[in-house]
Design a protein around this motif. Sequence first.
Motif, PDB file in Angstrom:
ATOM      1  N   MET A  89       0.849  -1.200   0.000  1.00 17.73           N
ATOM      2  CA  MET A  89       0.000   0.000   0.000  1.00 17.73           C
ATOM      3  C   MET A  89       0.879   1.242   0.000  1.00 17.73           C
ATOM      4  SD  MET A  89      -2.917   1.459  -0.112  1.00 17.73           S
ATOM      5  CE  MET A  89      -4.111   0.162   0.214  1.00 17.73           C
ATOM      6  N   VAL A  90       0.753   2.052  -1.042  1.00 19.06           N
ATOM      7  CA  VAL A  90       1.568   3.253  -1.199  1.00 19.06           C
ATOM      8  C   VAL A  90       0.779   4.515  -0.854  1.00 19.06           C
ATOM      9  CG1 VAL A  90       2.976   4.603  -2.802  1.00 19.06           C
ATOM     10  CG2 VAL A  90       2.965   2.101  -2.960  1.00 19.06           C
ATOM     11  N   SER A  91      -0.494   4.550  -1.202  1.00 19.70           N
ATOM     12  CA  SER A  91      -1.295   5.761  -1.053  1.00 19.70           C
ATOM     13  C   SER A  91      -1.925   5.879   0.330  1.00 19.70           C
ATOM     14  CB  SER A  91      -2.409   5.801  -2.117  1.00 19.70           C
ATOM     15  OG  SER A  91      -1.862   5.921  -3.402  1.00 19.70           O
ATOM     16  N   LYS A  92      -1.951   7.099   0.841  1.00 19.27           N
ATOM     17  CA  LYS A  92      -2.573   7.380   2.133  1.00 19.27           C
ATOM     18  C   LYS A  92      -4.064   7.677   1.939  1.00 19.27           C
ATOM     19  CE  LYS A  92       1.733   9.544   3.682  1.00 19.27           C
ATOM     20  NZ  LYS A  92       2.378  10.794   4.130  1.00 19.27           N
ATOM     21  N   ASN A  93      -4.855   7.373   2.961  1.00 16.79           N
ATOM     22  CA  ASN A  93      -6.284   7.703   2.987  1.00 16.79           C
ATOM     23  C   ASN A  93      -7.012   7.181   1.747  1.00 16.79           C
ATOM     24  OD1 ASN A  93      -5.858   9.253   5.409  1.00 16.79           O
ATOM     25  ND2 ASN A  93      -5.081  10.912   4.126  1.00 16.79           N
ATOM     26  N   TRP A  94      -6.696   5.970   1.376  1.00  9.39           N
ATOM     27  CA  TRP A  94      -7.307   5.348   0.193  1.00  9.39           C
ATOM     28  C   TRP A  94      -7.310   3.839   0.385  1.00  9.39           C
ATOM     29  CZ3 TRP A  94      -4.980   1.956  -3.406  1.00  9.39           C
ATOM     30  CH2 TRP A  94      -5.736   1.681  -4.547  1.00  9.39           C
ATOM     31  N   GLU A  95      -8.304   3.177  -0.138  1.00  9.46           N
ATOM     32  CA  GLU A  95      -8.315   1.717  -0.115  1.00  9.46           C
ATOM     33  C   GLU A  95      -8.707   1.193  -1.481  1.00  9.46           C
ATOM     34  OE1 GLU A  95     -12.729   0.525   1.561  1.00  9.46           O
ATOM     35  OE2 GLU A  95     -11.093   0.754   3.020  1.00  9.46           O
ATOM     36  N   ALA A  96      -8.173   0.049  -1.825  1.00  4.08           N
ATOM     37  CA  ALA A  96      -8.440  -0.550  -3.129  1.00  4.08           C
ATOM     38  C   ALA A  96      -9.908  -0.939  -3.231  1.00  4.08           C
ATOM     39  CB  ALA A  96      -7.543  -1.769  -3.337  1.00  4.08           C
ATOM     40  N   SER A  97     -10.470  -0.779  -4.428  1.00  2.00           N
ATOM     41  CA  SER A  97     -11.856  -1.152  -4.691  1.00  2.00           C
ATOM     42  C   SER A  97     -11.932  -1.762  -6.081  1.00  2.00           C
ATOM     43  CB  SER A  97     -12.778   0.073  -4.563  1.00  2.00           C
ATOM     44  OG  SER A  97     -12.390   1.088  -5.478  1.00  2.00           O
ATOM     45  N   ARG A 113       3.014   3.585   3.135  1.00  2.00           N
ATOM     46  CA  ARG A 113       2.373   4.897   3.010  1.00  2.00           C
ATOM     47  C   ARG A 113       3.279   6.047   3.431  1.00  2.00           C
ATOM     48  NH1 ARG A 113      -2.771   3.930   6.538  1.00  2.00           N
ATOM     49  NH2 ARG A 113      -1.113   2.948   7.780  1.00  2.00           N
ATOM     50  N   ASN A 114       4.203   5.789   4.357  1.00  2.00           N
ATOM     51  CA  ASN A 114       5.124   6.841   4.798  1.00  2.00           C
ATOM     52  C   ASN A 114       6.566   6.488   4.448  1.00  2.00           C
ATOM     53  OD1 ASN A 114       3.222   8.633   6.244  1.00  2.00           O
ATOM     54  ND2 ASN A 114       2.909   6.830   7.544  1.00  2.00           N
ATOM     55  N   VAL A 115       6.726   5.789   3.350  1.00  2.00           N
ATOM     56  CA  VAL A 115       8.043   5.283   2.992  1.00  2.00           C
ATOM     57  C   VAL A 115       9.057   6.399   2.748  1.00  2.00           C
ATOM     58  CG1 VAL A 115       7.559   5.176   0.513  1.00  2.00           C
ATOM     59  CG2 VAL A 115       9.214   3.593   1.520  1.00  2.00           C
ATOM     60  N   ASP A 116       8.588   7.560   2.316  1.00  2.00           N
ATOM     61  CA  ASP A 116       9.499   8.660   1.998  1.00  2.00           C
ATOM     62  C   ASP A 116       9.789   9.554   3.197  1.00  2.00           C
ATOM     63  OD1 ASP A 116       6.965   9.680   2.213  1.00  2.00           O
ATOM     64  OD2 ASP A 116       7.033  10.878   0.367  1.00  2.00           O
ATOM     65  N   LYS A 117       9.335   9.182   4.376  1.00  2.00           N
ATOM     66  CA  LYS A 117       9.534  10.006   5.567  1.00  2.00           C
ATOM     67  C   LYS A 117      11.009  10.132   5.927  1.00  2.00           C
ATOM     68  CE  LYS A 117       7.875  10.441  10.342  1.00  2.00           C
ATOM     69  NZ  LYS A 117       7.019   9.842  11.388  1.00  2.00           N
ATOM     70  N   SER A 118      11.754   9.040   5.812  1.00  2.00           N
ATOM     71  CA  SER A 118      13.185   9.037   6.125  1.00  2.00           C
ATOM     72  C   SER A 118      13.797   7.760   5.592  1.00  2.00           C
ATOM     73  CB  SER A 118      13.421   9.129   7.643  1.00  2.00           C
ATOM     74  OG  SER A 118      12.955   7.957   8.287  1.00  2.00           O
ATOM     75  N   ASP A 119      15.126   7.708   5.573  1.00  2.00           N
ATOM     76  CA  ASP A 119      15.804   6.477   5.161  1.00  2.00           C
ATOM     77  C   ASP A 119      15.494   5.338   6.120  1.00  2.00           C
ATOM     78  OD1 ASP A 119      16.938   7.740   3.000  1.00  2.00           O
ATOM     79  OD2 ASP A 119      18.866   8.108   3.973  1.00  2.00           O
ATOM     80  N   ASP A 120      15.354   5.659   7.391  1.00  2.00           N
ATOM     81  CA  ASP A 120      15.033   4.631   8.385  1.00  2.00           C
ATOM     82  C   ASP A 120      13.660   4.028   8.113  1.00  2.00           C
ATOM     83  OD1 ASP A 120      15.545   3.179  10.920  1.00  2.00           O
ATOM     84  OD2 ASP A 120      13.869   4.379  11.654  1.00  2.00           O
TER      85      ASP A 120
END
Length: 295
Positions: A89-97, A113-120
């Motif tokens: 799941m990449v997108s925030k506030n969304w679910e597959a339909s 969903r928050n993968v780009d927040k930091s390298d950690d």
Amino acid sequence: MANHIMLSYQWDDQALVKRVYDRLMEDGFTVWMDIEGGVSGNINDAMAAGVEDAVVVCPFMTPAYQASRSCKKELNYADVRQVPLVPVMVSKNWEASEWLGLLTAGQLWVDFRNVDKSDDHFEKCVKSLEEEIMFVAGNVLTIQEPNNDPDNTPSRERLKRKPGRGFRHALTQLYLRESGEQKFHPASETRNTVELHYSPGDNGYWEEIKGSGCKHYRNIVTNGYLGFDANGDYVYTKANPYGAEEWLLMVDESDQSHERAVVIKNKHSGKFLAVQQGRFIGLPYHTEECKWFLN
């Protein structure tokens, strides 16, 4: 012969997927990605071959992925071929339909969903993805030793397939495991009790078995099926599954730790499995006491 992990994505997410591809390759996985030699000649033939040779397909889910005809063809073909999916799941506030919701219904997606927040955060996301891939297909994957650069890269341990799912309660840090003690029940005769323990031990891993709109969890040592008695608020195992041994396993979407937080809902009673004051309890609503980490 199937031998690789296929990364399925919509082009808007190519940079992220390429980064994931590189990390998986560094860790010894064999990975298929279209821009990394996956496509040559006819694109439909190449995509079909990518699916046919896959032991698992990882769709990177976004609204754009769901709207893509090419992505739909890829995942539908994977479904026809019965190739296991590990959704991301990449997108925030969304679910597959629609078609995507249908194909991934009941699947435990990996939270990017928050993968780009930091390298950690990126590292934690990739670790979660690798763990789920190993759970789903580790028995058929060939993994090379991690490609570590001794001068620049810290050593990473080679991933090993765990015997089953382990559940660690988020607040108490205690593991869900069968105790080995027996308890008589008039409707189902003997039941084995389940306890909270500081370590999973051999009895703390559960084989996941797909049921009808649910999942069963069978202890890998005793073969007892995990169940929940809503009348007595206790957890047990028994020899054969029925209604009270049906579970729904879902991502805890409120969690920000990237430790693979989940909630476990008993399908028969509709209650979430929680821990209060050191004991099991079923709650009709989701609280922090219902949060578990996959071990």
